[in-house]
Scaffold this active site. Structure first.
Site, PDB file in Angstrom:
ATOM      1  N   GLU A 164      15.290 -31.550  -1.105  1.00 50.48           N
ATOM      2  CA  GLU A 164      14.691 -32.508  -2.040  1.00 50.48           C
ATOM      3  C   GLU A 164      14.872 -33.952  -1.597  1.00 50.48           C
ATOM      4  O   GLU A 164      15.998 -34.437  -1.467  1.00 50.48           O
ATOM      5  CB  GLU A 164      15.314 -32.331  -3.430  1.00 50.48           C
ATOM      6  CG  GLU A 164      14.844 -31.076  -4.122  1.00 50.48           C
ATOM      7  CD  GLU A 164      15.590 -30.778  -5.422  1.00 50.48           C
ATOM      8  OE1 GLU A 164      15.153 -29.864  -6.124  1.00 50.48           O
ATOM      9  OE2 GLU A 164      16.588 -31.446  -5.712  1.00 50.48           O
ATOM     10  N   THR A 217      10.665 -23.195  -6.086  1.00 47.59           N
ATOM     11  CA  THR A 217      10.817 -24.085  -7.252  1.00 47.59           C
ATOM     12  C   THR A 217      10.351 -25.474  -6.811  1.00 47.59           C
ATOM     13  O   THR A 217       9.165 -25.765  -6.832  1.00 47.59           O
ATOM     14  CB  THR A 217      12.271 -24.111  -7.768  1.00 47.59           C
ATOM     15  OG1 THR A 217      13.156 -24.393  -6.693  1.00 47.59           O
ATOM     16  CG2 THR A 217      12.639 -22.786  -8.391  1.00 47.59           C
ATOM     17  N   THR A 244      22.818 -18.664   0.014  1.00 50.30           N
ATOM     18  CA  THR A 244      22.013 -19.809  -0.373  1.00 50.30           C
ATOM     19  C   THR A 244      21.368 -19.515  -1.703  1.00 50.30           C
ATOM     20  O   THR A 244      21.787 -18.633  -2.431  1.00 50.30           O
ATOM     21  CB  THR A 244      20.930 -20.122   0.651  1.00 50.30           C
ATOM     22  OG1 THR A 244      20.248 -21.299   0.219  1.00 50.30           O
ATOM     23  CG2 THR A 244      19.924 -18.995   0.732  1.00 50.30           C
ATOM     24  N   SER A 286      12.474 -32.505 -17.152  1.00 53.78           N
ATOM     25  CA  SER A 286      11.422 -32.980 -18.051  1.00 53.78           C
ATOM     26  C   SER A 286      10.071 -32.427 -17.611  1.00 53.78           C
ATOM     27  O   SER A 286       9.953 -31.752 -16.615  1.00 53.78           O
ATOM     28  CB  SER A 286      11.394 -34.502 -18.061  1.00 53.78           C
ATOM     29  OG  SER A 286      11.172 -34.992 -16.769  1.00 53.78           O
ATOM     30  N   LYS A 301      14.211 -19.324  -0.639  1.00 55.43           N
ATOM     31  CA  LYS A 301      13.784 -20.528  -1.360  1.00 55.43           C
ATOM     32  C   LYS A 301      15.030 -21.382  -1.560  1.00 55.43           C
ATOM     33  O   LYS A 301      16.155 -20.874  -1.587  1.00 55.43           O
ATOM     34  CB  LYS A 301      13.131 -20.181  -2.691  1.00 55.43           C
ATOM     35  CG  LYS A 301      13.998 -19.544  -3.758  1.00 55.43           C
ATOM     36  CD  LYS A 301      14.913 -20.415  -4.531  1.00 55.43           C
ATOM     37  CE  LYS A 301      14.227 -21.665  -5.043  1.00 55.43           C
ATOM     38  NZ  LYS A 301      15.257 -22.515  -5.774  1.00 55.43           N
ATOM     39  N   ASN A 303      15.538 -35.657  -8.991  1.00 60.36           N
ATOM     40  CA  ASN A 303      16.560 -35.014  -9.802  1.00 60.36           C
ATOM     41  C   ASN A 303      16.890 -35.760 -11.088  1.00 60.36           C
ATOM     42  O   ASN A 303      17.693 -35.300 -11.892  1.00 60.36           O
ATOM     43  CB  ASN A 303      17.810 -34.774  -8.955  1.00 60.36           C
ATOM     44  CG  ASN A 303      17.562 -33.651  -7.980  1.00 60.36           C
ATOM     45  OD1 ASN A 303      17.330 -32.513  -8.379  1.00 60.36           O
ATOM     46  ND2 ASN A 303      17.543 -33.982  -6.694  1.00 60.36           N
TER      47      ASN A 303
END
Lengths: 383, 383
Positions: B259, B146, B179, B383, B168, B378
């Site tokens: 991230e 992702t 996870t 969007s 992932k 985040n």
């Protein structure tokens, strides 16, 4: 008017040189009597700063003659030497005011793990004692600021009596029994036990339900001092309501000035089986970093609300939960509800309402969004 | 080599059109046998995605013929319709492969609260079945990404047998029992009960101790499939070690690609009275936003470590705790230790070691720093 709104109190705020930038950093609040009753609530963090350990002992006596507060250093994790520094602070104030050190409360805020510059602080106490004034409340409120952008004061008026207060706090803001530092004063004629009852009742649903960043401080302290100078003993419920009003006002000011925040988020949990369930769910939602980022981006990402609820032990059926954001029920019965594009998130206040459909209890937790400014401010704090 | 490193497995990864950007989004992993034993661990989040609810049922049988994985949508909080979508996914794969739908596991990842585009997904399964290959492991690993910037695979070799895997995960990364999504495969001849024991043992100290952002997913799934194609039944301890090695390798890759992160933080708690205490303290430190910001700023702010420890119920005396950051004991006996300026924090990996001085148990939790990039990524995700 802060802590000097009520009769029978004087206060001062000065720059003692504790802060490197020369700003105001030392406040003194004195109860001139005739009564000197007091109550306090303190952080639930098991790592407690030296002034918390000291003031907890002082408050056991139910009497406080004065409070010394400093910004520029938390005096937390400073060992026996740090406790001796707090003791010396109380002794110096006691000497300057002609009272017993066992009736001097001390509160500190700032960086953890650094000794206070006692060569600046002790002369500062003497200087502050020389500037005490019945109009000193604002200066005191200014002197306890750390990363606060504004000072915070509030007042509630009773029938012939007053409750006033000041608070500071902008980060490490998830009080466990209190907020960062707050002092409330009243000229009502109320004894220590009644003060304690009113203060605990008020903080339980105000400061305790502020959770800006999930980080509980080592220094949280809320004190309530009564001078009795009005000569009036209010109805207990009226008095409790006034104390609650001041605590609520100050709590909201803390959220409104939280580090880096661009949104104040009101998380209301309804339909809970118990009030504890409602608080647990509210706090879990309030602490979810992904949701807090989404709110910052004005994204009504209700899936992150559900994922946060799912980590709690509260009673609920995932298939019955409703979530509304700013009044739009974006999640109905645990699944897709109204169109998320209907949610207007342009304003600073955002309201998230969760109905757990498991009972009749409720609670409100206030939090903030998570922003790049928060990261920046807290990456550079101790430098 | 991924999930096709072990003999007896084929895989495929394709772009089915689930993702708006046209990238790979559908993976198929098939156990070609002769054995089809399987075990799985799933999120402890009580709000579980439809594919988790489905796959938990499948795994009760101890047999998995194939796994369908999609990115581009979590199929979480999608109600009965979402569960029907998962069921239809399994049926389509079963038809394409000539097996029973009750032996098809399904895993999904992406945005919560949005239905999957079944008009894209179902034809995609048929297409993926046509591209199955004993060399398809990399493509499968790529198709489940992702916000991952890299795909994650790992392999451990035994004596004539192999364990391989893919995973992932980059955000909502605080597994409660697993996870995000991971599939491990082996050609060892091991039954479902032994797979389950090895997988639970491995995930307990690997995926379960990754806590990048404190946010537990609705979709966490880790599967371990055995084909028996090597004809070898390994020593249970050797096998468990190989599974643990692959889980550990994949876990570290998740942390390394979290991230927005600029630091991988290893929080090691020693001297704990119990392992549970060590994990509780480690997780509290790992989730402290203020500390995570400080580490981002390369600031060895050990006071924030202490304030996080103080919120736990673990056994400790605040005056006995030591904290070292990158080997420098900046906090000794709960107070100021070595000079914080000695701490070198220039590198990506940061090691925080806490000695609770309360026993002999220990645990390691891996987390990341909190950055403006995390906030940005985040704030804009859906969007």
């Amino acid at each position: 008017m802060s802590v000097t709104a009520a009769k029978g109190f004087t206060a001062a705020g000065i720059a003692a040189g504790i802060k490197g930038n020369g700003g105001p950093d030392l406040a003194l609040v004195v109860n001139e009597g005739p009564r000197r009753a007091a109550a306090g609530v303190f952080t639930a963090n098991r790592v407690k700063a030296a002034p918390v350990l000291w003031s907890q002992q002082v408050l056991k006596g139910g009497r406080v003659a004065a409070v010394v507060l400093n910004s520029g250093g938390a005096n937390a994790c400073t060992g026996p030497e740090g406790f001796q520094d707090t003791h010396a602070t109380a002794e110096r104030a006691a000497g300057a005011l002609g009272v017993d050190a066992a009736e001097i409360a001390v509160a500190s805020t700032g960086l953890i793990g650094v000794r206070l510059p006692m060569d600046k602080l002790l002369p500062g106490i003497t200087a502050a004692a020389g500037e005490l004034s019945a109009h000193g409340g604002e200066k005191a409120a200014i002197a306890i600021k750390t990363t606060d952008t504004v000072h915070k004061t509030a007042v509630a008026e009773g029938a012939g009596w007053t409750v006033g207060g000041m608070a500071k706090g902008a980060g490490m803001l998830a009080p466990g029994l209190a907020t960062m530092l707050a002092v409330l004063t009243t000229d009502a004629d109320v004894d220590a036990a009644a003060l304690d009852a009113a203060l605990r009742d008020a903080t339980r649903t105000t400061f305790d339900r502020v959770d800006s960043d999930g980080c509980m401080s080592t220094n949280d302290t809320v004190l309530l001092l009564a001078s009795g100078a009005s000569g009036i003993t209010p109805d207990p419920e009226d008095f409790a309501a006034a104390v609650r009003s001041v605590c609520d006002d100050l709590s909201r000011q803390l959220i409104g000035d939280a580090e880096g925040a661009s949104k104040d988020i009101r998380v209301e949990i309804t339909g809970a089986a118990t009030e504890d369930d409602a608080v647990e769910v509210g706090r879990s939602v309030a602490r979810n970093n992904l949701l807090k980022c989404a709110i910052h981006g004005e994204d009504p990402n209700w899936g992150r609300v559900l994922s946060a609820i799912g980590t709690t032990s509260a009673a609920f059926d995932p298939d019955k939960i409703d979530v509304a954001i700013n009044g739009i029920r974006v999640c109905r019965a645990g699944s897709v509800g109204e169109d998320r594009d209907l949610v207007d998130m342009r304003y600073r206040e955002v309201r998230i309402t969760v109905d757990l459909a498991a009972g009749t209890e409720s609670a409100v937790i206030w939090t903030n969004d998570l922003t790049a400014d928060y990261v920046h401010e807290n990456s550079a704090y101790s430098s």
